[in-house]
Design an enzyme around this catalytic site. Structure first.
Site, PDB file in Angstrom:
ATOM      1  N   GLU A 148      15.851  17.228  -7.028  1.00 43.66           N
ATOM      2  CA  GLU A 148      16.093  16.445  -5.816  1.00 43.66           C
ATOM      3  C   GLU A 148      17.027  15.270  -6.096  1.00 43.66           C
ATOM      4  O   GLU A 148      18.019  15.061  -5.385  1.00 43.66           O
ATOM      5  CB  GLU A 148      14.768  15.941  -5.243  1.00 43.66           C
ATOM      6  CG  GLU A 148      13.921  17.046  -4.613  1.00 43.66           C
ATOM      7  CD  GLU A 148      12.646  16.541  -3.992  1.00 43.66           C
ATOM      8  OE1 GLU A 148      11.920  17.363  -3.392  1.00 43.66           O
ATOM      9  OE2 GLU A 148      12.345  15.326  -4.099  1.00 43.66           O
ATOM     10  N   HIS A 173      14.538  32.533  19.889  1.00 44.89           N
ATOM     11  CA  HIS A 173      15.890  32.880  19.414  1.00 44.89           C
ATOM     12  C   HIS A 173      16.895  31.944  20.062  1.00 44.89           C
ATOM     13  O   HIS A 173      16.830  31.702  21.263  1.00 44.89           O
ATOM     14  CB  HIS A 173      16.213  34.319  19.784  1.00 44.89           C
ATOM     15  CG  HIS A 173      17.636  34.702  19.477  1.00 44.89           C
ATOM     16  ND1 HIS A 173      18.073  34.982  18.201  1.00 44.89           N
ATOM     17  CD2 HIS A 173      18.729  34.820  20.283  1.00 44.89           C
ATOM     18  CE1 HIS A 173      19.358  35.268  18.236  1.00 44.89           C
ATOM     19  NE2 HIS A 173      19.786  35.177  19.489  1.00 44.89           N
ATOM     20  N   GLY A 210      -3.872   8.092  -8.876  1.00 42.78           N
ATOM     21  CA  GLY A 210      -2.614   8.821  -8.943  1.00 42.78           C
ATOM     22  C   GLY A 210      -2.074   9.099 -10.331  1.00 42.78           C
ATOM     23  O   GLY A 210      -2.826   9.281 -11.296  1.00 42.78           O
ATOM     24  N   LEU A 215       0.838  -1.190   0.000  1.00 40.14           N
ATOM     25  CA  LEU A 215       0.000   0.000   0.000  1.00 40.14           C
ATOM     26  C   LEU A 215       0.879   1.248   0.000  1.00 40.14           C
ATOM     27  O   LEU A 215       2.076   1.191   0.241  1.00 40.14           O
ATOM     28  CB  LEU A 215      -0.912  -0.008   1.227  1.00 40.14           C
ATOM     29  CG  LEU A 215      -1.836  -1.222   1.393  1.00 40.14           C
ATOM     30  CD1 LEU A 215      -2.645  -1.092   2.683  1.00 40.14           C
ATOM     31  CD2 LEU A 215      -2.772  -1.363   0.192  1.00 40.14           C
TER      32      LEU A 215
END
Length: 466
Positions: A187, A444, A144, A38
Site C-alpha cells: 500500500e 447493470h 494491539g 483515541l
C-alpha cells in the site's frame, strides 16, 4: 477510587467498540489510552491515514496519466505538494479520532489518559498526567500491536523507517526500498510510486501477499511491474546499513548470490507483533504464549476468569474489523448473551488499486484439506462498467464445493473489491451456493456483476459475458 463494571485497556477499533457495546448493555465502563488521542494504530498511524494517502496519490495519478484520455485537459504542470497532502491526511485522522471522543461522551464512558498496568486482577494503575488507580470487575486487554523488525536491522526512524514514519515523510523518496511484500509495504509502496519515487519491493517468499490466494498475488504482482516497481521475490535480506542519506540493503537470492540495493529510504514492513509492554500481566496472573500473544479460550477469556483480551494482542489475523467483532463478542458475553464469531468469514483486504479482497478458503487450503471443489472466474475487463471507467485489471474467483455447490471461498482483485467482498461474506454467512448468487439480480452496469458472472462460471461454467 473509582469503580467500574468493565475497564478496557487500549482504545483502538477493538477497545473503543468494546467500550461502546458494554455501555449500550448497561455497564459502567472506563477506557484507558496511553496516547493523547483515541483510536489506536488504526485511526492514528494505520488504516485511516494510509487510506487518505492512497486516495490523494490516486487522484494525482489519475490527473497525470488518465485525465487526458477522458477529455480533461489541465494547462501547465501538475505538481505534488507533499506537505499539503500529509496535512490533509492528518486532518482526516483528527476528524476521525475526534469522532471517537464524541462517541465516548455520548455513551457516558470515562476516558483515562495514561499507561494502564495491572496492580492485580481487578485493579489498574494509570501513569499519566496524574497517577491514579481504578477498580473493575471485568477487564478487557485491547492494546494491539506495533511494527515488527528483523534482529539485525536498526530502525533509526529517519531513513530506515516503519509504516508510522512513512505516513509523515517531508519529501518524496528518490528510491524507496521496501522490505516485505505484504499489505502495508504494498500500500505505501504504491503511494510513493504514484508520487514519483522509484520503488523496490524485497520479499522473502516466492510471491507477494503470501497468505492470500496465489492467483491474487500473481495478478497484483503484474500490476506493480506494469507501474515499473521492481519486485524482488525469493530474496532474503541479510543487512541494512545507513550511510548519511543513503541506505544500502543486501539480500541473498535463490541462487545464493548477494544482491545490493541502494536507496534514500528503507521501509521495514515485515509484519506486526503484539504490544503488551507496561501491562504488568504477571501481577494479574495473565498467561502469554511463546509468540508474545495473550492466551485466550473460545470465549476470549484469559487464564484469569475476569480478564479478557481481543484484537492484535491475541491469536488470529491482525485486522481492525476482527478486533471490532471480538470487542462486541466480549461485551455481549459479559452481558450473558450468546454471540458468535466465524473467523473463516472475516474478510481480508489490501487497499492498493486495484483493490484485493478475500474471504473463506484459498485453493491452496482446499487442496491441503483434500476438499473437492470447482472454480468459477470472471475478468473485470469483460464488464461494461470496468471499460467505462478504465479499471480493467483483475477478476473475481469463486470456489464452491464440487458436490453441494456451497461457496467455500471468494477471491477478488479489481476496482471496489474492498466493498464487493461484503456480498461474498453475506452469501457465505447464510451458506449460499454458487447457484444462489448466480440467480440474484445484479444492477447493470456495475463492478458487482463480476461476482454474479463468477458464480455462473462456478455453477455450470456458463458465464454470460466471456
Amino acid at each position: 477510587m473509582k469503580s467500574y463494571d468493565v475497564a478496557i485497556i487500549g482504545s483502538g477499533p477493538g477497545g473503543y467498540v468494546a467500550a461502546i457495546r458494554c455501555a449500550q448493555l448497561g455497564m459502567k465502563t472506563a477506557i484507558i489510552e496511553k496516547y493523547s488521542t483515541l483510536g489506536g494504530t488504526c485511526l492514528n498511524v494505520g488504516c485511516i491515514p494510509s487510506k487518505a494517502l492512497l486516495s490523494s496519490s490516486h487522484h494525482y495519478e489519475e490527473a497525470t496519466k488518465h485525465f487526458e484520455e477522458h477529455g480533461i485537459e489541465i494547462p501547465g504542470d501538475i505538481k505534488v505538494n507533499l506537505e499539503k497532502m500529509i496535512g490533509r491526511k492528518q486532518a482526516v485522522v483528527d476528524q476521525t479520532t475526534g469522532g471517537i471522543d464524541f462517541l465516548m461522551k455520548k455513551n457516558n464512558i470515562d476516558v483515562f489518559e495514561g499507561l494502564g498496568s495491572f496492580k492485580d486482577a481487578t485493579h489498574i494503575t494509570i501513569e499519566g498526567k496524574d497517577a491514579q488507580e481504578i477498580e473493575a470487575k471485568k477487564i478487557i486487554i485491547a492494546t494491539g500491536s506495533k511494527p515488527s523488525t528483523l534482529p539485525f536491522i536498526t530502525l533509526d526512524k529517519e531513513r530506515v523507517i516503519t509504516s508510522t514514519e512513512a505516513l509523515k515523510l517531508k519529501e518524496i523518496p528518490k528510491h524507496l526500498i521496501i522490505i516485505g511484500g505484504g499489505v502495508i509495504g504494498l500500500e505505501l509502496g504504491q503511494v510513493y510510486r504514484r508520487l514519483g519515487a522509484e520503488v523496490t519491493v524485497i520479499e522473502y517468499m516466492d510471491r507477494i501477499l503470501p497468505t492470500m490466494d496465489a492467483g491474487l498475488s500473481k495478478e497484483l504482482n503484474k500490476v506493480f511491474k506494469k507501474a515499473k516497481c521492481k519486485m524482488m521475490l525469493s530474496h532474503k535480506v541479510q543487512s541494512v546499513e545507513r550511510h548519511g542519506d543513503e541506505v544500502i540493503v543486501k539480500a541473498e537470492n535463490k541462487k545464493g548470490e548477494v544482491v545490493e540495493f541502494k536507496g534514500d529510504y528503507c521501509l521495514v514492513s515485515v509484519g506486526r507483533k503484539p504490544y503488551t509492554a507496561g501491562l504488568n500481566l504477571d501481577a494479574a496472573g495473565v498467561a502469554m504464549n511463546d509468540r508474545g500473544q495473550v492466551e485466550v479460550n473460545d470465549h476470549l477469556q484469559t487464564s484469569v476468569d475476569n480478564i479478557y483480551a481481543i484484537g492484535d494482542v491475541i491469536k488470529g489475523a491482525m485486522l481492525a474489523h476482527k478486533a471490532e467483532e471480538e470487542g462486541v463478542f466480549v461485551a455481549e458475553t459479559l452481558a450473558g448473551q450468546k454471540p458468535h464469531i466465524d473467523y473463516n468469514l472475516i474478510p481480508g483486504v489490501v487497499y492498493t488499486w486495484p483493490e484485493v479482497a478475500a474471504v473463506g478458503k484459498t485453493e491452496e487450503e482446499l487442496k491441503a484439506a483434500n476438499v473437492e471443489y470447482k472454480v468459477g472466474q470472471f475478468p473485470f475487463r469483460a464488464l461494461g462498467r470496468a471499460r467505462a471507467s478504465g479499471d480493467l485489471d483483475g477478476f473475481v474467483k469463486i470456489l464452491a464445493d464440487k458436490t453441494t455447490d456451497e461457496v467455500l471461498g471468494v477471491h477478488m482483485i479489481g476496482a471496489r473489491c474492498a466493498d464487493l467482498i461484503a456480498e461474498a461474506v453475506v452469501a457465505m454467512e447464510f451458506r449460499a451456493s454458487a447457484e444462489d448468487i448466480s440467480r440474484m439480480s445484479h444492477a447493470h452496469p456495475t463492478f458487482a456483476e463480476a461476482v454474479k458472472e463468477a458464480a455462473l462460471a462456478a455453477t455450470e461454467d456458463r458465464a454470460l459475458h466471456v
